[in-house]
Design a protein around this motif. Structure first.
Motif, PDB file in Angstrom:
ATOM      1  N   LEU A   3      -9.822  -0.297   0.140  1.00 21.74           N
ATOM      2  CA  LEU A   3      -8.572   0.800   1.067  1.00 21.74           C
ATOM      3  C   LEU A   3      -7.370   1.302   0.463  1.00 21.74           C
ATOM      4  O   LEU A   3      -7.540   1.921  -0.716  1.00 21.74           O
ATOM      5  CB  LEU A   3      -8.033  -0.284   1.369  1.00 21.74           C
ATOM      6  CG  LEU A   3      -7.706  -1.448   1.953  1.00 21.74           C
ATOM      7  CD1 LEU A   3      -7.020  -2.497   2.806  1.00 21.74           C
ATOM      8  CD2 LEU A   3      -8.980  -1.371   3.382  1.00 21.74           C
ATOM      9  N   HIS A   4      -7.692   3.083   1.706  1.00 23.69           N
ATOM     10  CA  HIS A   4      -6.216   4.109   0.788  1.00 23.69           C
ATOM     11  C   HIS A   4      -5.096   2.723   0.456  1.00 23.69           C
ATOM     12  O   HIS A   4      -5.074   2.356   1.584  1.00 23.69           O
ATOM     13  CB  HIS A   4      -6.288   4.717   2.022  1.00 23.69           C
ATOM     14  CG  HIS A   4      -7.567   5.525   2.277  1.00 23.69           C
ATOM     15  ND1 HIS A   4      -8.104   6.000   2.982  1.00 23.69           N
ATOM     16  CD2 HIS A   4      -7.946   6.365   1.098  1.00 23.69           C
ATOM     17  CE1 HIS A   4      -9.012   6.262   3.794  1.00 23.69           C
ATOM     18  NE2 HIS A   4      -9.397   6.788   2.336  1.00 23.69           N
ATOM     19  N   VAL A   5      -4.101   3.040   0.016  1.00 19.31           N
ATOM     20  CA  VAL A   5      -3.449   3.089  -0.376  1.00 19.31           C
ATOM     21  C   VAL A   5      -2.160   4.391  -0.503  1.00 19.31           C
ATOM     22  O   VAL A   5      -2.152   4.770  -1.645  1.00 19.31           O
ATOM     23  CB  VAL A   5      -2.729   2.127  -1.063  1.00 19.31           C
ATOM     24  CG1 VAL A   5      -1.066   1.719  -1.374  1.00 19.31           C
ATOM     25  CG2 VAL A   5      -3.939   1.107  -1.487  1.00 19.31           C
ATOM     26  N   ILE A   6      -1.347   4.929   0.179  1.00 25.91           N
ATOM     27  CA  ILE A   6      -0.776   5.742   0.582  1.00 25.91           C
ATOM     28  C   ILE A   6       0.999   5.700  -0.718  1.00 25.91           C
ATOM     29  O   ILE A   6       1.423   4.955  -0.335  1.00 25.91           O
ATOM     30  CB  ILE A   6       0.039   5.926   1.695  1.00 25.91           C
ATOM     31  CG1 ILE A   6      -1.723   6.276   2.444  1.00 25.91           C
ATOM     32  CG2 ILE A   6       0.113   7.617   2.109  1.00 25.91           C
ATOM     33  CD1 ILE A   6      -1.595   7.181   3.983  1.00 25.91           C
ATOM     34  N   GLU A   7       0.556   6.660  -1.210  1.00 22.55           N
ATOM     35  CA  GLU A   7       1.862   6.718  -1.935  1.00 22.55           C
ATOM     36  C   GLU A   7       3.657   6.764  -1.185  1.00 22.55           C
ATOM     37  O   GLU A   7       3.142   7.195  -0.067  1.00 22.55           O
ATOM     38  CB  GLU A   7       2.503   7.716  -2.673  1.00 22.55           C
ATOM     39  CG  GLU A   7       3.463   7.585  -3.742  1.00 22.55           C
ATOM     40  CD  GLU A   7       3.671   8.780  -4.527  1.00 22.55           C
ATOM     41  OE1 GLU A   7       3.031   9.931  -4.508  1.00 22.55           O
ATOM     42  OE2 GLU A   7       4.774   8.464  -5.401  1.00 22.55           O
ATOM     43  N   LYS A   8       4.431   5.647  -1.505  1.00 24.20           N
ATOM     44  CA  LYS A   8       5.356   5.112  -0.731  1.00 24.20           C
ATOM     45  C   LYS A   8       6.016   5.972  -0.059  1.00 24.20           C
ATOM     46  O   LYS A   8       6.774   6.794   1.451  1.00 24.20           O
ATOM     47  CB  LYS A   8       6.418   3.600  -1.284  1.00 24.20           C
ATOM     48  CG  LYS A   8       7.402   2.951  -0.392  1.00 24.20           C
ATOM     49  CD  LYS A   8       7.788   1.685  -0.920  1.00 24.20           C
ATOM     50  CE  LYS A   8       8.279   1.664  -2.415  1.00 24.20           C
ATOM     51  NZ  LYS A   8       9.701   2.742  -2.496  1.00 24.20           N
ATOM     52  N   GLU A 113      -8.210   3.066  -3.660  1.00 22.22           N
ATOM     53  CA  GLU A 113      -7.976   4.617  -3.212  1.00 22.22           C
ATOM     54  C   GLU A 113      -6.000   4.985  -3.395  1.00 22.22           C
ATOM     55  O   GLU A 113      -6.154   4.514  -2.066  1.00 22.22           O
ATOM     56  CB  GLU A 113      -9.068   5.320  -2.148  1.00 22.22           C
ATOM     57  CG  GLU A 113      -9.997   4.525  -2.205  1.00 22.22           C
ATOM     58  CD  GLU A 113     -11.668   5.444  -2.926  1.00 22.22           C
ATOM     59  OE1 GLU A 113     -12.149   4.656  -3.065  1.00 22.22           O
ATOM     60  OE2 GLU A 113     -11.163   7.106  -3.309  1.00 22.22           O
ATOM     61  N   ARG A 114      -5.828   5.122  -4.136  1.00 22.23           N
ATOM     62  CA  ARG A 114      -4.542   6.028  -4.140  1.00 22.23           C
ATOM     63  C   ARG A 114      -4.203   7.608  -3.543  1.00 22.23           C
ATOM     64  O   ARG A 114      -4.494   8.150  -4.172  1.00 22.23           O
ATOM     65  CB  ARG A 114      -3.427   6.049  -5.664  1.00 22.23           C
ATOM     66  CG  ARG A 114      -3.692   4.393  -5.622  1.00 22.23           C
ATOM     67  CD  ARG A 114      -2.598   3.417  -6.902  1.00 22.23           C
ATOM     68  NE  ARG A 114      -2.615   2.113  -6.839  1.00 22.23           N
ATOM     69  CZ  ARG A 114      -1.483   1.557  -7.352  1.00 22.23           C
ATOM     70  NH1 ARG A 114      -0.876   2.075  -7.661  1.00 22.23           N
ATOM     71  NH2 ARG A 114      -1.815   0.015  -7.207  1.00 22.23           N
ATOM     72  N   VAL A 115      -3.928   7.077  -2.371  1.00 19.61           N
ATOM     73  CA  VAL A 115      -3.248   8.775  -2.173  1.00 19.61           C
ATOM     74  C   VAL A 115      -2.110   9.012  -2.514  1.00 19.61           C
ATOM     75  O   VAL A 115      -0.890   8.421  -1.824  1.00 19.61           O
ATOM     76  CB  VAL A 115      -3.940   9.069  -0.479  1.00 19.61           C
ATOM     77  CG1 VAL A 115      -3.932  10.527   0.326  1.00 19.61           C
ATOM     78  CG2 VAL A 115      -5.254   8.470  -0.428  1.00 19.61           C
TER      79      VAL A 115
END
Ligand code: SF4
Length: 417
Positions: A3-8, A113-115
């Motif tokens: 999954l995409h994980v978006i920087e907080k 996947e870190r965005v």
């Protein structure tokens, strides 16, 4: 499933400054999008009249062309109002994938996947736009998910010999992230030094050889009196970091065998820290010694330190380089050299302006140069002297010397305080 994980806390809203459309690099466009340009009537844009819209890809990449340039380094399709002609005429989907993605950057870890964001964009540097987590749909539309399976049992390299589990990796990188969080004290060097301590302690804990844990991380990091006396590893790694700045724009990217061979003497010259080279990003000749030693700064101001902390926090959170492309130690060491390159460009700019101090404007420009032109290029350790350069990146003692390379001179500190 990945999954995409978006920087907080990442924030971005485009301010239409046009900086990303006015760069010396090549813009790749997919072949189907290039032929759609040929079919469209652009006759109301006189600047496009009689122009070829794209050329064969300089790197020979199949299925892609290079978009043509207009005036100077501007994209041919950058309109006089600062907006993209392709976007205005054909919609966002018609733009090259790399333009649609900017300033998003994605890092493929073992499980997700870190965005996060590219700090070359002035809006990202300001950090005042819309929360990226509120733009998840847009992110999903332009950042492809890899089909690679989740590798939850993967072991992460700490250095060239020692590995840790993913849980241990998260704990270690979590502690390093906290060093760069807002509200924490310390200059950029002491935080990076503490990060090296954490990695070193983890190596020892895993049964790796203790290297130099005698280092007192609370002591201020001394600058090198003469950067040219730094160990060869430090000098070569700094030269390797700067290397894309020494190459013509159409030659960046992956090098052929001959290119790799001719690179070595060039790197050696750069690593001697003497002489002048034509800097692509600064658009003028730069004397290395001046950039390394320009004694303009008493210290970094709080704004500059906060910006560099946000940048490093983002990269550590993304696991970009650290543990993914390189071991954790080697990745951290490369980040140290990226910060050195930011300071090198900032000092070169300050020297050029005869500025009495290194200010946040210089640091912002330096960070922009590094993010636009160095960090997104193929790194030299991927292309040439691979074993040797990676060996140096994996050496904690060399990393500690690299940290001293761009520390602002103590003599200057004494003069200003
Ligand atoms: S550099 Fe950033 S703010 Fe400027 S046009 Fe590009 S995306 Fe927008």
């Amino acid at each position: 499933m990945r999954l995409h994980v978006i920087e907080k806390d990442a924030r971005f809203s485009c301010g239409s400054c046009g900086a990303c459309c006015n760069q010396p690099w090549r813009t790749s466009i997919e072949a189907d999008k290039a032929s759609a340009l040929d079919r469209h009537d652009f006759s109301k844009y006189t600047q496009l009249a009689g122009k070829r819209f794209y050329h064969a890809a300089a790197d020979g990449r199949a299925g892609f062309f290079d978009l043509a340039k207009g005036e100077g380094t501007k994209c041919l399709f950058l309109d006089t109002d600062g907006l993209c002609i392709i976007h205005k005429e054909l919609g966002a989907e018609a733009k090259p994938g790399m333009c649609r993605q900017f300033p998003l950057i994605s890092s493929r870890t073992w499980v997700d996947e870190r965005v996060s964001l590219n700090f070359a964009c002035p809006s990202v540097q300001r950090g005042t736009g819309e929360l990226l987590t509120n733009q998840a749909q847009d992110v999903a539309a332009v950042v492809p998910l890899s089909g690679r399976p989740v590798q939850a049992d993967e072991r992460v390299p700490l250095n060239a010999r020692v590995t840790i589990s993913l849980a241990e990796n998260d704990a270690l990188l979590g502690s390093i992230e906290r060093l760069f969080e807002p509200g924490t004290d310390g200059d950029i060097w002491s935080r990076l030094s503490q990060s090296l301590d954490f990695v070193e302690q983890a190596i020892v804990k895993q049964g790796g050889a203790a290297v130099d844990l005698v280092v007192d991380s609370t002591a201020p990091i001394e600058s090198l009196a003469n950067p040219a006396t730094a160990p060869l590893g430090t000098r070569m790694l700094f030269a390797a970091t700067l290397q894309p700045d020494t190459m013509p724009a159409d030659l960046t990217g992956r090098l052929g065998f001959l290119g790799r061979l001719t690179l070595i003497p060039k790197l050696m010259t750069l690593a001697n820290f003497s002489g002048t080279y034509p800097s692509r990003v600064l658009g003028r000749n730069v004397t290395i010694q001046d950039g390394l030693a320009h004694p303009v700064a008493p210290d970094l101001d709080d704004e500059s330190t906060a910006l560099l902390c946000r940048y490093l926090h983002s990269r550590v959170w993304q696991r970009a380089l650290m543990g993914t492309r390189l071991s954790i130690l080697a990745g951290l060491h490369q980040h140290i050299h990226d910060v050195n390159a930011v300071l090198f460009f900032a000092r070169a700019e300050a020297a050029e302006e005869n500025s009495p101090a290194l200010d946040a404007g210089h640091i912002r420009r330096g960070l922009g140069f590094v993010e636009f032109h160095l960090a997104n290029q193929a790194r030299v350790y991927d292309q040439t002297l691979k074993g040797w350069l990676r060996g140096q990146l994996n050496d904690v003692q060399v990393a500690r010397q690299s940290l001293r390379l761009m520390r602002l001179p103590a003599a200057t500190l004494a003069r200003h305080h």
